[in-house]
Design a protein around this motif. Structure first.
Motif, PDB file in Angstrom:
ATOM      1  N   PRO A  97      47.307  42.308  55.196  1.00  0.00           N
ATOM      2  CA  PRO A  97      46.430  43.020  56.364  1.00  0.00           C
ATOM      3  C   PRO A  97      45.151  43.143  55.607  1.00  0.00           C
ATOM      4  CG  PRO A  97      48.126  44.640  55.522  1.00  0.00           C
ATOM      5  CD  PRO A  97      48.449  43.424  54.989  1.00  0.00           C
ATOM      6  N   PRO A  98      44.127  43.077  56.377  1.00  0.00           N
ATOM      7  CA  PRO A  98      42.636  43.788  55.731  1.00  0.00           C
ATOM      8  C   PRO A  98      42.786  45.036  55.270  1.00  0.00           C
ATOM      9  CG  PRO A  98      42.483  43.489  58.187  1.00  0.00           C
ATOM     10  CD  PRO A  98      43.937  42.939  57.750  1.00  0.00           C
ATOM     11  N   VAL A  99      41.667  45.112  54.442  1.00  0.00           N
ATOM     12  CA  VAL A  99      41.474  46.614  53.882  1.00  0.00           C
ATOM     13  C   VAL A  99      39.957  46.822  53.764  1.00  0.00           C
ATOM     14  CG1 VAL A  99      41.572  48.120  51.708  1.00  0.00           C
ATOM     15  CG2 VAL A  99      43.386  46.291  51.907  1.00  0.00           C
ATOM     16  N   MET A 100      39.455  48.017  54.624  1.00  0.00           N
ATOM     17  CA  MET A 100      38.247  48.167  54.650  1.00  0.00           C
ATOM     18  C   MET A 100      37.395  48.623  53.694  1.00  0.00           C
ATOM     19  SD  MET A 100      36.503  51.005  57.531  1.00  0.00           S
ATOM     20  CE  MET A 100      36.970  49.982  58.693  1.00  0.00           C
ATOM     21  N   VAL A 101      36.244  47.979  53.438  1.00  0.00           N
ATOM     22  CA  VAL A 101      35.272  48.406  52.291  1.00  0.00           C
ATOM     23  C   VAL A 101      34.518  49.170  52.759  1.00  0.00           C
ATOM     24  CG1 VAL A 101      33.687  47.559  50.705  1.00  0.00           C
ATOM     25  CG2 VAL A 101      35.676  45.926  51.499  1.00  0.00           C
ATOM     26  N   GLU A 102      34.573  50.670  51.986  1.00  0.00           N
ATOM     27  CA  GLU A 102      33.645  51.634  52.716  1.00  0.00           C
ATOM     28  C   GLU A 102      32.160  51.428  52.718  1.00  0.00           C
ATOM     29  OE1 GLU A 102      32.713  56.724  51.404  1.00  0.00           O
ATOM     30  OE2 GLU A 102      34.404  55.294  50.454  1.00  0.00           O
ATOM     31  N   GLN A 103      31.675  50.838  51.795  1.00  0.00           N
ATOM     32  CA  GLN A 103      30.084  50.571  51.873  1.00  0.00           C
ATOM     33  C   GLN A 103      30.025  49.344  50.924  1.00  0.00           C
ATOM     34  OE1 GLN A 103      28.529  54.503  50.753  1.00  0.00           O
ATOM     35  NE2 GLN A 103      28.137  53.621  48.804  1.00  0.00           N
ATOM     36  N   ILE A 104      28.663  48.747  51.211  1.00  0.00           N
ATOM     37  CA  ILE A 104      28.227  47.746  50.125  1.00  0.00           C
ATOM     38  C   ILE A 104      26.819  48.028  50.221  1.00  0.00           C
ATOM     39  CG2 ILE A 104      27.733  45.267  49.537  1.00  0.00           C
ATOM     40  CD1 ILE A 104      30.269  44.520  51.174  1.00  0.00           C
ATOM     41  N   ALA A 105      26.302  48.201  49.007  1.00  0.00           N
ATOM     42  CA  ALA A 105      24.700  48.699  48.687  1.00  0.00           C
ATOM     43  C   ALA A 105      23.843  47.373  48.806  1.00  0.00           C
ATOM     44  CB  ALA A 105      24.435  49.163  47.276  1.00  0.00           C
ATOM     45  N   PRO A 106      22.540  47.464  49.126  1.00  0.00           N
ATOM     46  CA  PRO A 106      21.730  46.339  49.114  1.00  0.00           C
ATOM     47  C   PRO A 106      21.589  45.625  48.035  1.00  0.00           C
ATOM     48  CG  PRO A 106      20.566  48.333  49.867  1.00  0.00           C
ATOM     49  CD  PRO A 106      21.758  48.982  49.497  1.00  0.00           C
ATOM     50  N   HIS A 107      21.713  44.308  48.062  1.00  0.00           N
ATOM     51  CA  HIS A 107      21.694  43.428  46.920  1.00  0.00           C
ATOM     52  C   HIS A 107      22.888  43.346  45.998  1.00  0.00           C
ATOM     53  CE1 HIS A 107      17.848  42.228  48.573  1.00  0.00           C
ATOM     54  NE2 HIS A 107      17.424  43.563  48.264  1.00  0.00           N
ATOM     55  N   ASN A 108      23.968  43.919  46.667  1.00  0.00           N
ATOM     56  CA  ASN A 108      25.044  44.133  45.831  1.00  0.00           C
ATOM     57  C   ASN A 108      26.300  43.430  46.769  1.00  0.00           C
ATOM     58  OD1 ASN A 108      25.078  46.084  43.071  1.00  0.00           O
ATOM     59  ND2 ASN A 108      23.577  46.672  44.790  1.00  0.00           N
ATOM     60  N   GLY A 109      27.489  43.452  46.059  1.00  0.00           N
ATOM     61  CA  GLY A 109      28.620  42.773  46.605  1.00  0.00           C
ATOM     62  C   GLY A 109      29.755  43.123  46.186  1.00  0.00           C
ATOM     63  N   VAL A 110      31.075  42.573  46.842  1.00  0.00           N
ATOM     64  CA  VAL A 110      32.122  43.157  46.390  1.00  0.00           C
ATOM     65  C   VAL A 110      33.131  41.904  46.361  1.00  0.00           C
ATOM     66  CG1 VAL A 110      32.152  45.432  47.350  1.00  0.00           C
ATOM     67  CG2 VAL A 110      32.962  43.612  48.813  1.00  0.00           C
ATOM     68  N   LYS A 111      34.349  41.866  45.619  1.00  0.00           N
ATOM     69  CA  LYS A 111      35.404  40.887  45.619  1.00  0.00           C
ATOM     70  C   LYS A 111      36.498  41.357  46.137  1.00  0.00           C
ATOM     71  CE  LYS A 111      35.639  38.277  41.668  1.00  0.00           C
ATOM     72  NZ  LYS A 111      36.024  37.664  40.424  1.00  0.00           N
ATOM     73  N   TYR A 112      36.899  40.465  46.894  1.00  0.00           N
ATOM     74  CA  TYR A 112      37.954  40.645  47.784  1.00  0.00           C
ATOM     75  C   TYR A 112      39.313  39.690  47.581  1.00  0.00           C
ATOM     76  CZ  TYR A 112      40.950  42.008  51.896  1.00  0.00           C
ATOM     77  OH  TYR A 112      42.100  42.546  52.578  1.00  0.00           O
ATOM     78  N   THR A 113      40.484  40.167  47.529  1.00  0.00           N
ATOM     79  CA  THR A 113      41.599  39.306  47.510  1.00  0.00           C
ATOM     80  C   THR A 113      42.542  39.582  48.505  1.00  0.00           C
ATOM     81  OG1 THR A 113      41.456  39.272  44.914  1.00  0.00           O
ATOM     82  CG2 THR A 113      43.379  38.498  45.674  1.00  0.00           C
ATOM     83  N   ALA A 114      43.030  38.460  49.171  1.00  0.00           N
ATOM     84  CA  ALA A 114      44.209  38.350  50.153  1.00  0.00           C
ATOM     85  C   ALA A 114      45.231  37.565  49.448  1.00  0.00           C
ATOM     86  CB  ALA A 114      43.631  37.937  51.451  1.00  0.00           C
ATOM     87  N   THR A 115      46.555  38.017  49.760  1.00  0.00           N
ATOM     88  CA  THR A 115      47.520  37.319  49.380  1.00  0.00           C
ATOM     89  C   THR A 115      48.251  36.560  50.498  1.00  0.00           C
ATOM     90  OG1 THR A 115      49.240  39.366  49.756  1.00  0.00           O
ATOM     91  CG2 THR A 115      48.316  39.002  47.651  1.00  0.00           C
ATOM     92  N   ILE A 116      48.657  35.536  50.579  1.00  0.00           N
ATOM     93  CA  ILE A 116      49.331  34.300  51.291  1.00  0.00           C
ATOM     94  C   ILE A 116      50.811  34.006  50.968  1.00  0.00           C
ATOM     95  CG2 ILE A 116      49.304  32.148  52.705  1.00  0.00           C
ATOM     96  CD1 ILE A 116      46.351  32.415  52.167  1.00  0.00           C
ATOM     97  N   SER A 117      51.599  34.556  51.775  1.00  0.00           N
ATOM     98  CA  SER A 117      52.963  34.063  51.393  1.00  0.00           C
ATOM     99  C   SER A 117      53.876  33.037  52.411  1.00  0.00           C
ATOM    100  CB  SER A 117      53.873  35.537  51.392  1.00  0.00           C
ATOM    101  OG  SER A 117      53.677  36.457  50.805  1.00  0.00           O
ATOM    102  N   ALA A 118      54.474  32.249  51.903  1.00  0.00           N
ATOM    103  CA  ALA A 118      55.023  31.046  52.884  1.00  0.00           C
ATOM    104  C   ALA A 118      56.345  31.596  53.015  1.00  0.00           C
ATOM    105  CB  ALA A 118      54.648  29.887  52.069  1.00  0.00           C
ATOM    106  N   GLY A 119      57.064  31.336  53.938  1.00  0.00           N
ATOM    107  CA  GLY A 119      58.476  31.620  54.619  1.00  0.00           C
ATOM    108  C   GLY A 119      58.879  30.340  53.911  1.00  0.00           C
ATOM    109  N   GLU A 120      60.409  30.414  53.879  1.00  0.00           N
ATOM    110  CA  GLU A 120      61.353  29.639  53.088  1.00  0.00           C
ATOM    111  C   GLU A 120      61.436  28.209  54.004  1.00  0.00           C
ATOM    112  OE1 GLU A 120      62.747  29.673  50.435  1.00  0.00           O
ATOM    113  OE2 GLU A 120      62.008  31.744  49.887  1.00  0.00           O
ATOM    114  N   ARG A 121      61.144  28.067  55.201  1.00  0.00           N
ATOM    115  CA  ARG A 121      61.048  26.904  56.019  1.00  0.00           C
ATOM    116  C   ARG A 121      60.276  26.594  56.909  1.00  0.00           C
ATOM    117  NH1 ARG A 121      66.092  24.654  56.290  1.00  0.00           N
ATOM    118  NH2 ARG A 121      65.465  23.674  58.453  1.00  0.00           N
ATOM    119  N   ILE A 122      58.940  26.443  55.942  1.00  0.00           N
ATOM    120  CA  ILE A 122      57.692  26.351  56.619  1.00  0.00           C
ATOM    121  C   ILE A 122      57.521  24.742  56.905  1.00  0.00           C
ATOM    122  CG2 ILE A 122      56.170  28.171  55.741  1.00  0.00           C
ATOM    123  CD1 ILE A 122      55.034  26.201  54.059  1.00  0.00           C
TER     124      ILE A 122
END
Length: 226
Positions: free
Chosen positions: A171-196
């Motif tokens: 699920p997404p996680v909210m980033v509280e704030q991003i300052a001007p000309h700055n950035g954040v790195k975000y990582t999401a995980t993906i899991s595959a079921g046993e019988r995709i």
């Protein structure tokens, strides 16, 4: 004399690495520091061993050999510690289509228009860039604020748009704030079921506001395998 040997050895190591980034890609200062420490320690230990086995002549010879070996080892450690880290086996996703705003019905521009998604990476456990049954993977990307105002309550979103079953995304996680000309790195995980199913899946990476309205986004497809 031993100090001259250590400095000369470290210099040769750095010069020999000019033709290949794998040999001496670290900070020269760190390499010299590691070489000096290694040379001093190696010389002292080598001198003691040589002195016990062959008198002062053996001690001098052992100290010289220990200085050379210690200098090489210390330089290698300094290079490894200071060398820039790289993400290995990352599958870089290039932007394949122009930015398409998702909020045409809004009457006025939003500060969220200044957010841009960059440097998307996909990394799976097997490093074959295929989502296989039971496998876990990651989508990593940056969100940059190209505007002049701080943007609050930024929601990075990673979704699967083709309706493929047994694909689970964190699920997404909210980033509280991003300052001007700055950035954040975000990582999401993906899991595959046993019988995709074997086929293809489309992943959308987007940035949204607190109401779920999406702004800059990018889609890419990956093969799936049971």
């Amino acid at each position: 004399m031993k100090r001259q040997i250590g400095v000369l050895t470290a210099s040769l190591l750095i010069l020999s690495g000019c033709g290949t980034s794998q040999t001496a890609s670290g900070d020269p200062g760190a390499i010299f520091a590691g070489a000096a420490i290694g040379g001093n320690v190696g010389g002292a230990i080598g001198g003691l061993i040589g002195d016990n086995n062959g008198g002062w002549r053996g001690g001098y010879r052992g100290s010289a050999i220990g200085t050379i070996i210690g200098t090489i080892a210390g330089a290698a450690i300094g290079n490894a510690v200071s060398a820039p880290k790289q993400e290995t086996y990352g599958y870089r996703i290039e932007r394949t289509e122009p930015y398409k705003p998702q909020h045409e019905t809004y009457p006025a521009p939003s500060v969220f228009d200044n957010l841009r998604i960059r440097n998307i990476r996909f990394i799976d456990d097997s490093r074959d860039h295929v989502i296989s049954s039971g496998e876990k993977s990651k989508v990593i990307f940056e969100i940059m604020n190209e505007g002049e105002q701080t943007i609050y309550n930024v929601v990075p979103m990673v979704t699967e748009t083709t309706g493929m079953k047994r694909i689970y995304i964190s699920p997404p996680v909210m980033v509280e704030q991003i300052a001007p000309h700055n950035g954040v790195k975000y990582t999401a995980t993906i899991s595959a079921g046993e019988r995709i199913k074997t086929g293809n899946v489309t992943i959308r990476v987007a940035v949204a506001d607190g109401n779920g309205q999406q702004y800059d986004w990018q889609e890419f497809s990956l093969p799936t395998e049971r």
